[in-house]
Scaffold this active site. Structure first.
Site, short mmCIF file in Angstrom:
data_model
loop_
_atom_site.label_atom_id
_atom_site.label_comp_id
_atom_site.label_asym_id
_atom_site.label_seq_id
_atom_site.Cartn_x
_atom_site.Cartn_y
_atom_site.Cartn_z
N SER A 58 0.83 -1.21 0.00
CA SER A 58 0.00 0.00 0.00
C SER A 58 0.86 1.25 0.00
CB SER A 58 -0.90 -0.01 1.23
OG SER A 58 -0.07 -0.14 2.40
N LYS A 79 17.69 -1.45 -15.56
CA LYS A 79 17.59 -0.05 -16.01
C LYS A 79 18.20 0.91 -14.98
CE LYS A 79 13.58 1.01 -13.46
NZ LYS A 79 12.47 1.91 -13.22
#
Lengths: 368, 368
Positions: free
Chosen positions: A29, A224
């Site tokens: 969350s 990345k």
């Protein structure tokens, strides 16, 4: 080009009641988790294959007001701590009890920091439905000498369930504001399951494409960050767009080459997807790895990454430097360093063995 | 990573005299042409396969001082008009006579605005060596309904000689300052010839990779300008890096898909080269197409591209809008519009049929 995604029918069909519907629980969350919940909750309301309610496991916190985070979310429909100002949907239920949150779900969405996943999986063993399907939205993983610890594999191995991944050029706050974006679902076998995940999260402003290459898609989200360090160094050296584009391209090539060496099933075309080239562009234009690396180069490498991270990121963590170190260990272990000059050089710059300017001193003998 | 390109040996071998050496002429002397001459002249001096002298055809102009441009270049070794402040090399000879400039060359480098090439080729018929090889550095081409008019094909058809192309993320002024960059040589049959071109232009800061895909490489240099318009629109709409990365990715996908439809020999991997993803990044971060499109979106499409081009570019021309129109005609002629929503939308926005915001209203049914 005005076509809408086919999941935006305004009313849920009446026949839905009684049919067997998929129940969704989101485990996590934070900022990105809350945005995922918003996307999902807007779809479960209107698509008959999904149960309306979306359950979100929230690591309970007491807010400065003295109230519990879960109570506040359930009262206001907002994650006031991690995504303030954005309504998640009235069909979202925040639940502080992990076991309770997952027990009825047959679609489990994992979106926590990667270092928590092993502990969470341990707690979930024997507590989930045996036919549950999982998806990981977790970018970043530990890379051990023997190879990367894919989160999707961790989930499959520990819980005995199939696990897809969702990666892409996804800055949570921009998607929360419903700005146009894309993502990639990586799957192993079942295209049908991948398409169901795509239906669950796609909206008119968030387009999701399934790709049969779970390892390739997941590795993009980790590797990345090493390239973003390189791009930030170029920014700090004031080398210009030409050089930055070259470094990003070489980085993408090394991401592709390393992924293919580690997993022979990885496909070239995966790197044309949102998880590949688009996420790389986003990460190399903005992002914390790029930012701290720029500061590192501007200081001529005289202040360490740790020091700059503490100063610039206010407690947020940098992943590129630790991933570069882990990748370097893999390359050394396998004798692959010469084929990965960018990955190798990023690590050697980060530990002070080479100056920041080494990032643009290349030979032609690099990875294909 | 400290390895140097193997063409930087300090002294030319003594045995060179008497051997048959390649003579190079550069046809064109603008900004990019002058940088190419500088790269080439630094290599011909030190590599025994090339004759030292590099001849450069210069479209004669009289400078404000009253002196001829060719005389000034030959006296100062500088193209004072198009690349001031950069020494081209003492072995460069500027020649205002096109026929004289090419008559002894067996390596011809073409680097002029694309609209001049047909006229130049007409003048060269019967005037060049029959065994000459050519390379085109010309980005941009006319796209007719039947398909694109590749400059490499124009040269081959009109002059009866083989023609490679050199494309990449190449901002001339950055390379003139010896900032690290890369480029791609596209070739049709002979890898040996492509490698000779690479030797002629490569330096330690300018790395060149040969790729057997002349059409794919050349098309990148033209189609990227349409994507740059789209990226500029996103900038003008203040959509953020997420959306911009998605639009660039979709643009790259459409470049790839259209190139493959037009020429079945085009390879996916070409778009990972400097001519593909890197040139696209450079063009979408800087560049005049991006800049004017940003202004167009900021004005809500109320001021035309022609008007903004005249105001912002001081006589320089925008290629993306005309290429978008030409590409649109191809798509309409072949019934391919639905597969190319980005290309189609850029054109429809540029003519005022759609608002700038349409650039981010996509369906999932686009090109693969």
């Amino acid at each position: 080009m005005a076509t809408q995604a086919d999941n935006s029918s305004p009313k849920k069909e009446a026949h839905k009641e009684g049919a067997s519907r998929f129940r969704v629980t989101v485990v996590g969350s934070g900022n990105w988790g809350s945005v995922a919940v918003k996307l999902i909750a807007s779809n479960t309301l209107h698509q008959s294959i999904f149960h309306d309610e979306v359950r979100m496991w929230v690591f309970e916190e007491v807010l400065p007001s003295g109230q519990k985070l879960t109570d506040t979310i359930n009262r206001t429909n907002e994650n006031v701590k991690y995504l303030p100002g954005i309504k998640l949907g009235k069909n979202v239920v925040a639940d502080p009890d992990l076991e309770n949150a997952v027990k009825e779900a047959n679609m489990l969405v994992f979106v926590t920091p990667h270092q928590f996943m092993e502990g969470i999986c341990k707690r979930l063993i024997g507590k989930i439905k045996p036919d549950a399907e999982a998806i990981s939205l977790i970018k970043g993983m530990e890379v051990k000498k023997e190879g990367p610890c894919l989160i999707s594999k961790l989930i499959t191995d520990m819980l005995g369930i199939n696990c897809c991944v969702l990666m892409g050029a996804n800055i949570a706050n921009e998607i929360a504001l419903e700005k146009f974006s894309e993502a990639t679902v990586g799957y192993r076998h079942s295209k049908e399951v991948a398409q169901r995940w795509a239906r669950l999260v796609s909206t008119s402003y968030f387009l999701v494409s399934p790709v049969q290459d779970v390892e390739g898609v997941e590795l993009c989200g980790t590797l990345k960050n090493v390239v973003a360090i390189a791009a930030g160094l170029v920014d700090g050296l004031d080398m210009g767009n030409n050089t930055k584009a070259a470094i990003m391209r070489i980085g993408l090539r090394e991401m592709r080459a390393l992924s293919k060496l580690l997993f022979s099933s990885v496909k070239d075309t995966t790197f044309f997807e949102s998880c590949g080239v688009a996420d790389l562009i986003t990460t190399c234009l903005g992002g914390r790895n790029r930012r701290v690396a720029e500061a590192f180069a501007r200081n001529g490498g005289k202040r360490s990454f740790d020091e700059l991270e503490a100063e610039l990121l206010q407690g947020q963590k940098l992943q590129g430097v630790s991933t570069a170190r882990e990748v370097y260990e893999v390359l050394r272990h396998r004798g692959w360093q010469a084929s990965f000059p960018l990955f190798t050089t990023v690590h050697e710059i980060s530990i002070g063995k080479l100056p920041p300017s080494a990032i643009v001193e290349y030979s032609n003998s690099s990875a294909q």
